[in-house]
Design an enzyme around this catalytic site. Structure first.
Site, PDB file in Angstrom:
ATOM      1  N   ARG A 149       0.838  -1.207   0.000  1.00  0.00           N
ATOM      2  CA  ARG A 149       0.000   0.000   0.000  1.00  0.00           C
ATOM      3  C   ARG A 149       0.871   1.254   0.000  1.00  0.00           C
ATOM      4  O   ARG A 149       0.640   2.182  -0.773  1.00  0.00           O
ATOM      5  CB  ARG A 149      -0.920  -0.018   1.232  1.00  0.00           C
ATOM      6  CG  ARG A 149      -2.231  -0.724   1.037  1.00  0.00           C
ATOM      7  CD  ARG A 149      -2.089  -2.163   0.511  1.00  0.00           C
ATOM      8  NE  ARG A 149      -3.374  -2.849   0.461  1.00  0.00           N
ATOM      9  CZ  ARG A 149      -3.869  -3.566   1.458  1.00  0.00           C
ATOM     10  NH1 ARG A 149      -3.188  -3.721   2.584  1.00  0.00           N
ATOM     11  NH2 ARG A 149      -5.034  -4.152   1.330  1.00  0.00           N
ATOM     12  N   ASP A 315      -7.165 -14.132   1.285  1.00  0.00           N
ATOM     13  CA  ASP A 315      -8.229 -13.440   2.022  1.00  0.00           C
ATOM     14  C   ASP A 315      -9.020 -12.526   1.089  1.00  0.00           C
ATOM     15  O   ASP A 315      -8.545 -12.140   0.021  1.00  0.00           O
ATOM     16  CB  ASP A 315      -7.624 -12.611   3.160  1.00  0.00           C
ATOM     17  CG  ASP A 315      -6.670 -11.543   2.643  1.00  0.00           C
ATOM     18  OD1 ASP A 315      -5.843 -11.871   1.771  1.00  0.00           O
ATOM     19  OD2 ASP A 315      -6.763 -10.386   3.083  1.00  0.00           O
ATOM     20  N   GLU A 316     -10.199 -12.169   1.527  1.00  0.00           N
ATOM     21  CA  GLU A 316     -11.000 -11.112   0.910  1.00  0.00           C
ATOM     22  C   GLU A 316     -11.027 -11.205  -0.619  1.00  0.00           C
ATOM     23  O   GLU A 316     -10.637 -10.266  -1.316  1.00  0.00           O
ATOM     24  CB  GLU A 316     -10.475  -9.744   1.369  1.00  0.00           C
ATOM     25  CG  GLU A 316     -10.619  -9.539   2.868  1.00  0.00           C
ATOM     26  CD  GLU A 316     -10.114  -8.187   3.343  1.00  0.00           C
ATOM     27  OE1 GLU A 316     -10.620  -7.710   4.376  1.00  0.00           O
ATOM     28  OE2 GLU A 316      -9.212  -7.606   2.709  1.00  0.00           O
ATOM     29  N   TYR A 407      -3.708  -5.621  15.355  1.00  0.00           N
ATOM     30  CA  TYR A 407      -3.566  -4.817  14.140  1.00  0.00           C
ATOM     31  C   TYR A 407      -3.108  -3.426  14.578  1.00  0.00           C
ATOM     32  O   TYR A 407      -3.905  -2.625  15.079  1.00  0.00           O
ATOM     33  CB  TYR A 407      -4.892  -4.751  13.385  1.00  0.00           C
ATOM     34  CG  TYR A 407      -5.069  -5.838  12.353  1.00  0.00           C
ATOM     35  CD1 TYR A 407      -4.602  -7.123  12.578  1.00  0.00           C
ATOM     36  CD2 TYR A 407      -5.700  -5.583  11.147  1.00  0.00           C
ATOM     37  CE1 TYR A 407      -4.758  -8.122  11.636  1.00  0.00           C
ATOM     38  CE2 TYR A 407      -5.864  -6.570  10.188  1.00  0.00           C
ATOM     39  CZ  TYR A 407      -5.393  -7.845  10.445  1.00  0.00           C
ATOM     40  OH  TYR A 407      -5.553  -8.829   9.505  1.00  0.00           O
ATOM     41  N   ASP A 409      -2.295  -0.880  12.936  1.00  0.00           N
ATOM     42  CA  ASP A 409      -2.813   0.292  12.234  1.00  0.00           C
ATOM     43  C   ASP A 409      -4.038   0.856  12.940  1.00  0.00           C
ATOM     44  O   ASP A 409      -4.437   1.992  12.677  1.00  0.00           O
ATOM     45  CB  ASP A 409      -3.157  -0.054  10.780  1.00  0.00           C
ATOM     46  CG  ASP A 409      -4.002  -1.306  10.648  1.00  0.00           C
ATOM     47  OD1 ASP A 409      -3.690  -2.308  11.311  1.00  0.00           O
ATOM     48  OD2 ASP A 409      -4.970  -1.295   9.875  1.00  0.00           O
ATOM     49  N   THR A 458      -0.555  -0.511   5.854  1.00  0.00           N
ATOM     50  CA  THR A 458      -0.029   0.845   5.699  1.00  0.00           C
ATOM     51  C   THR A 458      -0.886   1.769   4.834  1.00  0.00           C
ATOM     52  O   THR A 458      -0.382   2.770   4.318  1.00  0.00           O
ATOM     53  CB  THR A 458       1.395   0.799   5.124  1.00  0.00           C
ATOM     54  OG1 THR A 458       1.360   0.185   3.828  1.00  0.00           O
ATOM     55  CG2 THR A 458       2.329   0.037   6.035  1.00  0.00           C
ATOM     56  N   GLU A 459      -2.178   1.485   4.693  1.00  0.00           N
ATOM     57  CA  GLU A 459      -2.999   2.386   3.888  1.00  0.00           C
ATOM     58  C   GLU A 459      -2.868   3.845   4.334  1.00  0.00           C
ATOM     59  O   GLU A 459      -2.782   4.753   3.501  1.00  0.00           O
ATOM     60  CB  GLU A 459      -4.476   1.976   3.950  1.00  0.00           C
ATOM     61  CG  GLU A 459      -4.805   0.713   3.181  1.00  0.00           C
ATOM     62  CD  GLU A 459      -4.824  -0.503   4.086  1.00  0.00           C
ATOM     63  OE1 GLU A 459      -4.062  -0.532   5.075  1.00  0.00           O
ATOM     64  OE2 GLU A 459      -5.602  -1.432   3.800  1.00  0.00           O
TER      65      GLU A 459
END
EC number: 3.2.1.52
Length: 542
Positions: A149, A315-316, A407, A409, A458-459
């Site tokens: 990211r 994932d996702e 997490y 973040d 890291t968005e």
């Protein structure tokens, strides 16, 4: 060492003894037994310059020497540190144990030992007389860093390996690809980095933010960069586990090679590297071409990363394109699959078998459990504990990294000054009270828990200073959870940990870590007007 000590993570035992302290001076020599070379080199090239001491080679019985020894009766990562008038002896069950002993020695010497050059040349350094005996609770003590990211240049990655070593963390999960960027050179597929490693602009803040940084963002690691990173990590007894995301989180790869996408339902040639956050609907097509392409990617990765585990994400993965794709439907019919979830399980299973044939093991996020999973595969449990519990009960090895707890973040405070607040409030104390092993597991199932890992997505971390702010000081608390044998969460002595952190903040200062102060963010650490996504109990999605 005075009682109580200020070691972070806490040691199993640390005992002060009578007699003179150990003194390290320009005359101090270093003796290293065969097999202790990593600690020997680190002491000479990192600690020696910080102390202003040459640490020349000398005999084992020299007065006041630093001695490195191995003792096969100890577990491989266990160590014993003895200090007194005759010098300092670091004994490990294996090379890693000696190296972890060296990390504790640096802490006992004081915060100035964490600098790169001495503040007071000619100073005599002292190590309090006593013995430290220690060993880790878990074999997997990990940190995941997302460089897809926001790219972190190589020097920043090497710095984080040093920070991991200082906290006795030993697995670096390297998240190298995602919708927003492809970060590793693959020589047979040059467009992955020529096209996939940069995006024309970047969302500033969370995905709902109206703000954009209207300039290209990108970067990637050459294969020589990767070799350097892996070697640097190995010298610090850190294993690098690469992640290449499949079949979702793959828009950057599809932008580089449109034939990887579902071309019968979307114009993949028009796709670029994604410039916003969230979960892209553009996923890999379940074709033989895609399988062969990624086998080529993994062939080059296996030459670069010697780790037992290779992470494939998993994932996702939105299934809407597969539902509309005649190609995907035909594949499901040919394989006799009941639906798209089983199609994803087939995709993951292919690479599980492919990696197993080459002596490696697949690990993925807990979605890989859906539709069945080969017994050699391991699971990173991120959507709470349940995936890890299910995996352990099914006989899979597990790394516990539930987003609600580790997490990093996620925001550290509920106040308005937190920069780009994401997710739940998870304070330093919250992380300190995290327990990786769910009480529901039996003793046999508990042995399936390889360890635990903190994750840094890291968005909203646009530079290394923002990564520091989100990671520290909470990574120090996490390191203690991963290394030390602690009581049940409610019984943990957070006041004692906070006391030891008083000294540890000075170490972080000496290392130049831009951590969040206990009193809140400094003015330049705030991000006024940049919206985040704070949550109050609804499980977030990354």
């Amino acid at each position: 060492m005075s009682e109580p000590t200020h070691l972070v993570p806490a040691a199993r035992t640390a005992t002060r003894t009578a007699g003179p302290d150990a003194a390290l001076t320009a005359a101090t020599t270093l003796w290293a037994a065969p097999g202790t070379g990593t600690a020997e080199r680190w002491l000479r090239t990192v600690l020696g310059p910080a102390l202003g001491l040459p640490l020349h080679p000398g005999p084992e019985d020299a007065d006041g020497a630093v001695r490195l020894r191995l003792d096969g009766s100890l577990p491989p990562e266990a160590y014993r540190l003895e200090a007194g008038g005759q010098g300092v002896t670091l004994t490990g069950g294996g090379p890693a144990g000696v190296f972890w002993a060296a990390q504790s020695l640096r802490q006992l010497l004081g915060p100035d030992a964490f600098r790169r050059a001495p503040l007071d040349p000619g100073r005599t350094w002292t190590v309090p007389a006593g013995t430290v005996e220690d060993a880790p609770r878990f074999r997997w003590r990990g940190l995941m860093l997302d460089v897809a990211r926001h790219f972190m240049p190589k020097d920043g990655v090497l710095r984080y390996l040093d920070l991991m070593a200082a906290h006795k963390l030993n697995v670096f999960h390297f998240h190298l690809t995602d919708d927003q960027g492809w970060r590793v050179e693959i020589k047979r597929y040059p467009k992955l980095t020529e096209t996939g490693s940069w995006r024309p602009r970047t969302k500033f803040g969370h995905r709902a933010s109206p703000h954009w940084e209207e300039k290209p963002h990108g970067g990637f690691y050459t294969q020589d960069d990767i070799r350097e990173i892996v070697a640097y990590a190995a010298a610090r007894h850190i294993t690098v586990v690469p992640e290449i995301d499949v079949p979702g989180h793959s828009q950057a790869a599809i932008a580089a090679y449109p034939e990887l996408g579902n071309t019968d339902v979307v114009d993949t040639a028009a796709l670029g590297v994604w410039d916003t956050w969230g979960i892209s609907p553009n996923v890999l097509a379940p074709t033989e071409h895609t399988l062969r392409f990624y086998e080529g990617v993994f062939e080059e990765l296996l030459e670069l990363f010697p780790s037992e585990f290779i992470h494939v994400g998993g994932d996702e993965c939105p299934k809407e394109q597969w539902r509309r794709s005649a190609t995907a439907k035909a594949r499901m019919e040919d394989l006799g699959l009941a639906g798209e979830d089983e199609l994803q399980a087939w995709f993951i299973g292919h690479f599980d078998a492919w990696l197993a044939d080459r002596g490696r093991r697949l690990i993925g996020w807990d979605e890989i459990l859906e539709g069945g999973l080969a017994p050699r595969a391991a699971v990173s449990s991120w959507r709470g504990y349940q995936g890890g519990i299910a995996a352990a009960r099914a006989g899979h090895d597990v790394v516990m990294c539930p987003e609600q707890h580790v997490y990093l973040d996620h925001r550290q405070d509920g106040g308005p000054d937190e920069p780009v607040p994401i997710g739940y409030v998870r304070t330093l104390e919250d992380v300190y009270r995290f327990e990786p092993v769910p009480p529901e597991l039996t003793a046999e199932e508990t042995r399936r828990v390889l360890g635990t890992q903190a994750n840094l997505w890291t968005e909203v971390m646009e530079n290394p200073a923002r990564v520091d702010y989100q990671a520290f000081p909470r990574l120090a608390a996490f390191a203690e959870v991963a290394w030390s044998t602690l009581p049940a969460p409610a019984e943990r002595d957070f006041a004692d940990f906070a006391r030891r952190m008083g000294e540890h903040y000075r170490r972080l200062d000496a290392l130049g870590v831009a951590y969040r102060p206990p009193t809140g963010p400094r003015p330049w650490q705030r991000r006024p007007g940049v919206p985040g996504r704070p949550l109050d109990g609804t499980p977030p999605r990354r």
